[in-house]
Design a protein around this motif. Structure first.
Motif, short mmCIF file in Angstrom:
data_model
loop_
_atom_site.label_atom_id
_atom_site.label_comp_id
_atom_site.label_asym_id
_atom_site.label_seq_id
_atom_site.Cartn_x
_atom_site.Cartn_y
_atom_site.Cartn_z
N GLU A 166 2.15 10.71 -7.02
CA GLU A 166 3.07 11.28 -8.01
C GLU A 166 2.38 11.43 -9.36
O GLU A 166 2.55 12.45 -10.04
CB GLU A 166 4.33 10.42 -8.12
CG GLU A 166 5.25 10.55 -6.93
CD GLU A 166 6.44 9.58 -6.96
OE1 GLU A 166 6.52 8.73 -7.89
OE2 GLU A 166 7.27 9.67 -6.06
N LEU A 167 1.60 10.43 -9.76
CA LEU A 167 0.88 10.51 -11.03
C LEU A 167 -0.15 11.64 -11.00
O LEU A 167 -0.33 12.36 -12.00
CB LEU A 167 0.20 9.18 -11.35
CG LEU A 167 1.14 8.04 -11.70
CD1 LEU A 167 0.38 6.72 -11.76
CD2 LEU A 167 1.84 8.32 -13.03
N GLU A 170 1.60 14.97 -11.45
CA GLU A 170 2.22 15.22 -12.76
C GLU A 170 1.34 16.05 -13.68
O GLU A 170 1.81 16.96 -14.34
CB GLU A 170 2.55 13.90 -13.46
CG GLU A 170 3.75 13.21 -12.92
CD GLU A 170 4.00 11.88 -13.61
OE1 GLU A 170 3.32 11.56 -14.62
OE2 GLU A 170 4.86 11.14 -13.12
N ASN A 171 0.07 15.69 -13.78
CA ASN A 171 -0.86 16.45 -14.61
C ASN A 171 -2.28 16.10 -14.21
O ASN A 171 -2.50 15.24 -13.37
CB ASN A 171 -0.61 16.23 -16.11
CG ASN A 171 -0.91 14.84 -16.58
OD1 ASN A 171 -2.04 14.35 -16.45
ND2 ASN A 171 0.08 14.17 -17.15
N THR A 172 -3.24 16.78 -14.82
CA THR A 172 -4.62 16.61 -14.41
C THR A 172 -5.45 15.79 -15.39
O THR A 172 -6.68 15.78 -15.28
CB THR A 172 -5.30 17.97 -14.17
OG1 THR A 172 -5.23 18.73 -15.38
CG2 THR A 172 -4.65 18.70 -13.02
N SER A 173 -4.82 15.09 -16.33
CA SER A 173 -5.61 14.22 -17.19
C SER A 173 -6.13 13.06 -16.34
O SER A 173 -5.50 12.66 -15.36
CB SER A 173 -4.79 13.71 -18.38
OG SER A 173 -3.71 12.94 -17.96
N PRO A 174 -7.32 12.53 -16.67
CA PRO A 174 -7.91 11.47 -15.85
C PRO A 174 -6.95 10.30 -15.61
O PRO A 174 -6.21 9.89 -16.52
CB PRO A 174 -9.12 11.02 -16.67
CG PRO A 174 -9.47 12.23 -17.48
CD PRO A 174 -8.16 12.88 -17.81
N LEU A 175 -6.97 9.79 -14.39
CA LEU A 175 -6.18 8.62 -14.03
C LEU A 175 -7.13 7.48 -13.72
O LEU A 175 -7.96 7.57 -12.81
CB LEU A 175 -5.30 8.92 -12.81
CG LEU A 175 -4.45 7.75 -12.30
CD1 LEU A 175 -3.46 7.27 -13.38
CD2 LEU A 175 -3.71 8.14 -11.03
N ALA A 177 -6.11 8.73 -2.21
CA ALA A 177 -5.92 9.08 -3.62
C ALA A 177 -7.09 9.91 -4.12
O ALA A 177 -6.89 10.90 -4.85
CB ALA A 177 -5.76 7.82 -4.46
N GLN A 178 -8.30 9.56 -3.74
CA GLN A 178 -9.47 10.33 -4.18
C GLN A 178 -9.43 11.75 -3.62
O GLN A 178 -9.70 12.70 -4.34
CB GLN A 178 -10.76 9.63 -3.75
CG GLN A 178 -12.01 10.37 -4.19
CD GLN A 178 -12.09 10.53 -5.69
OE1 GLN A 178 -11.99 9.57 -6.43
NE2 GLN A 178 -12.24 11.75 -6.16
N ARG A 179 -9.08 11.88 -2.36
CA ARG A 179 -8.96 13.23 -1.76
C ARG A 179 -7.90 14.05 -2.50
O ARG A 179 -8.11 15.21 -2.83
CB ARG A 179 -8.62 13.14 -0.27
CG ARG A 179 -9.81 12.79 0.60
CD ARG A 179 -9.48 12.95 2.09
NE ARG A 179 -8.40 12.10 2.54
CZ ARG A 179 -8.54 10.85 2.96
NH1 ARG A 179 -9.73 10.30 3.00
NH2 ARG A 179 -7.50 10.15 3.35
N GLY A 233 0.78 -1.23 0.00
CA GLY A 233 0.00 0.00 0.00
C GLY A 233 0.81 1.29 0.00
O GLY A 233 0.53 2.19 -0.79
N PRO A 234 1.83 1.42 0.86
CA PRO A 234 2.58 2.68 0.89
C PRO A 234 3.25 3.02 -0.44
O PRO A 234 3.22 4.17 -0.87
CB PRO A 234 3.63 2.44 2.00
CG PRO A 234 2.97 1.44 2.91
CD PRO A 234 2.20 0.53 1.98
N LYS A 235 3.83 2.04 -1.09
CA LYS A 235 4.48 2.30 -2.39
C LYS A 235 3.43 2.69 -3.43
O LYS A 235 3.65 3.60 -4.23
CB LYS A 235 5.25 1.06 -2.84
CG LYS A 235 5.99 1.26 -4.14
CD LYS A 235 6.79 0.03 -4.53
CE LYS A 235 7.45 0.24 -5.88
NZ LYS A 235 8.13 -0.95 -6.35
N LEU A 236 2.29 2.01 -3.41
CA LEU A 236 1.22 2.35 -4.35
C LEU A 236 0.71 3.76 -4.10
O LEU A 236 0.49 4.53 -5.04
CB LEU A 236 0.08 1.33 -4.23
CG LEU A 236 -1.14 1.61 -5.11
CD1 LEU A 236 -0.77 1.61 -6.59
CD2 LEU A 236 -2.23 0.59 -4.83
N ARG A 237 0.53 4.12 -2.84
CA ARG A 237 0.07 5.47 -2.51
C ARG A 237 1.02 6.52 -3.06
O ARG A 237 0.60 7.49 -3.69
CB ARG A 237 -0.06 5.63 -0.99
CG ARG A 237 -0.59 6.98 -0.55
CD ARG A 237 -0.61 7.07 0.99
NE ARG A 237 -1.26 8.25 1.48
CZ ARG A 237 -0.69 9.45 1.56
NH1 ARG A 237 0.56 9.63 1.17
NH2 ARG A 237 -1.37 10.48 2.04
#
Length: 118
Positions: free
Chosen positions: A36-37, A40-45, A66-68, A27-31
């Protein structure tokens, strides 16, 4: 525990493909990676969880954080392809009402790239 990830850039969105387990060890690495993604920019993830076999409370915490973070950054975020087992965890905790989930990448991409998201 093991979790693999691969990022694919599409026309109007980015897809983070996950395979393995999301737990206290991964979890921590994924978070960090997701934040970071989002920075980087605001295109949908879109986070493709088709290959995720297990997700515990650590994974739920990553999804909520991530949602917050995505909302603060103005970046649409969605989880895609949750297994029945993982989807059930999201439903039982009510997280499915806070984090957008979709059955397919096409559904998520259509919804997030065609709408007027902040």
């Amino acid at each position: 525990m093991h979790l693999e990830s691969n990022l694919v850039d599409c026309f109007d969105c980015r897809i983070l493909i996950l395979a393995g387990e999301i737990d206290v060890h991964t979890g921590p690495k994924l978070r960090t990676q997701v934040f970071e993604l989002l920075d980087e920019n605001t295109s949908p993830l879109l986070i493709d969880m088709t290959g995720v076999a297990f997700c515990d409370s650590a994974g739920l915490a990553v999804a909520a954080a991530a949602q917050r973070h995505a909302r603060l950054r103005g970046c649409p975020l969605a989880l895609v392809g949750l297994s029945a087992r993982v989807n059930r965890v999201f439903e039982v905790t009510g997280l499915d009402r806070f984090v957008a989930t979709y059955p397919t990448l096409a559904d998520a991409a259509r919804d997030l790239t065609d709408s007027d998201q902040p």
